[in-house]
Design a protein around this motif. Sequence first.
Motif, PDB file in Angstrom:
ATOM      1  N   MET A 237       0.935  -1.309  -0.079  1.00 31.10           N
ATOM      2  CA  MET A 237       0.005  -0.149   0.041  1.00 31.10           C
ATOM      3  C   MET A 237       0.759   1.266   0.007  1.00 31.10           C
ATOM      4  O   MET A 237       1.574   1.581   0.730  1.00 31.10           O
ATOM      5  N   PRO A 238       0.678   2.151  -1.081  1.00 28.85           N
ATOM      6  CA  PRO A 238       1.386   3.459  -1.002  1.00 28.85           C
ATOM      7  C   PRO A 238       1.118   4.100   0.286  1.00 28.85           C
ATOM      8  O   PRO A 238      -0.101   4.166   0.749  1.00 28.85           O
ATOM      9  N   PRO A 239       2.091   5.060   0.790  1.00 30.86           N
ATOM     10  CA  PRO A 239       1.825   5.722   2.037  1.00 30.86           C
ATOM     11  C   PRO A 239       0.675   6.787   1.623  1.00 30.86           C
ATOM     12  O   PRO A 239       0.979   7.302   0.605  1.00 30.86           O
TER      13      PRO A 239
ATOM     14  N   VAL B 217      -2.379  10.340  -2.527  1.00 31.46           N
ATOM     15  CA  VAL B 217      -2.570  11.813  -2.379  1.00 31.46           C
ATOM     16  C   VAL B 217      -3.893  12.252  -2.041  1.00 31.46           C
ATOM     17  O   VAL B 217      -4.821  11.870  -3.089  1.00 31.46           O
ATOM     18  N   ASP B 218      -4.078  12.820  -1.053  1.00 35.43           N
ATOM     19  CA  ASP B 218      -5.289  13.690  -0.950  1.00 35.43           C
ATOM     20  C   ASP B 218      -4.831  15.142  -1.230  1.00 35.43           C
ATOM     21  O   ASP B 218      -4.220  15.663  -0.246  1.00 35.43           O
TER      22      ASP B 218
ATOM     23  N   ARG C 264      -6.582  12.433   9.077  1.00 36.01           N
ATOM     24  CA  ARG C 264      -6.609  11.302   9.913  1.00 36.01           C
ATOM     25  C   ARG C 264      -5.935  10.180   9.286  1.00 36.01           C
ATOM     26  O   ARG C 264      -6.281   9.728   7.910  1.00 36.01           O
ATOM     27  N   GLY C 265      -5.072   9.513  10.004  1.00 38.57           N
ATOM     28  CA  GLY C 265      -4.280   8.400   9.409  1.00 38.57           C
ATOM     29  C   GLY C 265      -3.462   8.608   8.271  1.00 38.57           C
ATOM     30  O   GLY C 265      -2.713   7.419   7.724  1.00 38.57           O
ATOM     31  N   VAL C 266      -3.035   9.927   7.955  1.00 33.32           N
ATOM     32  CA  VAL C 266      -2.215   9.952   6.933  1.00 33.32           C
ATOM     33  C   VAL C 266      -0.526   9.756   7.379  1.00 33.32           C
ATOM     34  O   VAL C 266      -0.376  10.025   8.664  1.00 33.32           O
ATOM     35  N   ALA C 267       0.414   9.417   6.503  1.00 32.52           N
ATOM     36  CA  ALA C 267       1.747   9.294   6.938  1.00 32.52           C
ATOM     37  C   ALA C 267       2.508  10.638   6.711  1.00 32.52           C
ATOM     38  O   ALA C 267       3.631  10.737   7.404  1.00 32.52           O
TER      39      ALA C 267
ATOM     40  N   TYR D 109      -1.621  16.861  15.092  1.00 33.80           N
ATOM     41  CA  TYR D 109      -0.913  15.646  15.217  1.00 33.80           C
ATOM     42  C   TYR D 109      -2.038  14.630  15.905  1.00 33.80           C
ATOM     43  O   TYR D 109      -1.683  13.250  15.553  1.00 33.80           O
ATOM     44  N   ASP D 110      -2.448  14.834  16.968  1.00 32.09           N
ATOM     45  CA  ASP D 110      -3.525  13.984  17.580  1.00 32.09           C
ATOM     46  C   ASP D 110      -4.425  13.484  16.418  1.00 32.09           C
ATOM     47  O   ASP D 110      -4.836  12.153  16.417  1.00 32.09           O
ATOM     48  N   ALA D 111      -4.945  14.232  15.496  1.00 29.10           N
ATOM     49  CA  ALA D 111      -6.100  13.867  14.437  1.00 29.10           C
ATOM     50  C   ALA D 111      -5.553  12.856  13.702  1.00 29.10           C
ATOM     51  O   ALA D 111      -5.880  11.818  13.166  1.00 29.10           O
ATOM     52  N   ALA D 112      -4.153  13.165  13.349  1.00 27.38           N
ATOM     53  CA  ALA D 112      -3.523  12.380  11.899  1.00 27.38           C
ATOM     54  C   ALA D 112      -3.183  10.787  12.716  1.00 27.38           C
ATOM     55  O   ALA D 112      -3.168   9.808  12.209  1.00 27.38           O
ATOM     56  N   GLY D 113      -2.708  10.949  14.090  1.00 25.68           N
ATOM     57  CA  GLY D 113      -2.378   9.724  14.810  1.00 25.68           C
ATOM     58  C   GLY D 113      -1.101   9.159  14.680  1.00 25.68           C
ATOM     59  O   GLY D 113      -0.051   9.950  14.119  1.00 25.68           O
TER      60      GLY D 113
END
Length: 321
Positions: free
Chosen positions: A1-3, A25-26, A44-47, A62-66
Amino acid sequence: MPPHVFISRAIAPVALKRIEAVCEVDLWDGEMPPPHSILCDRVRGVAGILSLITDRIDSEIYDAAGSALKVVSNMAVGYNNVDVTAAAARGIAVGNTPGVLTDATADLTMALLLSSARRIVEGVEYIRSGEWRTWHPSLLLGRDLNGAALGIIGFGRIGQAVARRAQAFGMQILAYSPSLSESDAQSAGVTRADINTILRESDFVSLHCPLSPETRHLIDADALKRMKNNAILINTSRGPVVDQAALYAALRGGEIGGAALDVTDPEPMADNDPLLLLPNVIVIPHLGSATVQTREKMALMAADNLIAGVTGQPLPNAVTL
Ligand code: DGY
């Protein structure tokens, strides 16, 4: 899976393609920046996040991204919009784009310096409003650059590039940086000075320091009082380095001669800001790095930082604390 990465505005296509070759990409392609709450949702969930100076990147993000978030790549040399300390505490790398925008920003500084010294904007207005009747010996007289003292506060890459340009116009340079040594000043052909000396002795003062708690309102009412009555203040760094209310009061009171601002506090400046009514003030909308070539180089550098971060490599241009 690509980042998976989030990019907060449309960037140069060549850079976007480079990222798309490696990542999913989003892209937020609105003209306005994503509101903070939407930014939180979209990361959310991005690298990786490729951000601009208009995005506040803080602990909420940072919290939202995780825990997947590995890198924030800010497409700017300045990174006062990114909470670097909170990123470091979570092991998130932060990248920026130094070097590639030095010449463009120094050129723009000279454009503002020349425009204010030679009253270019007033001249344009004069003609547009139908006032031009004849050549007159005292019409719109400006100031010579040759022999004038230019004080540079912040003598990093951009400050030094401004000094080189100004020296070609015959200006005498006074420079301040906390880290500027006497031998570096000598090899750059400038006089090392403290901020008070610069304010007192300069005909033009140009700001090139980063925004930090120490430099916020560095140019306040007190600093403005110390400047020559005909001195011109140029700011291409960050708006909050200048206390804008104090600047307005100093200009109205004739404490300084003029100001040319590429950056304001806030941005955008309100269109009824009283500074805009003063003839001896030039304000432009944060255009320091705004050339086709420079913005493409910045986007490519930001892309490389992003890709390195999401693939576990050291960033080519990492911000260090
Ligand atoms: C920067 O890079 O910090 C500029 O202010 C925007 O190009």
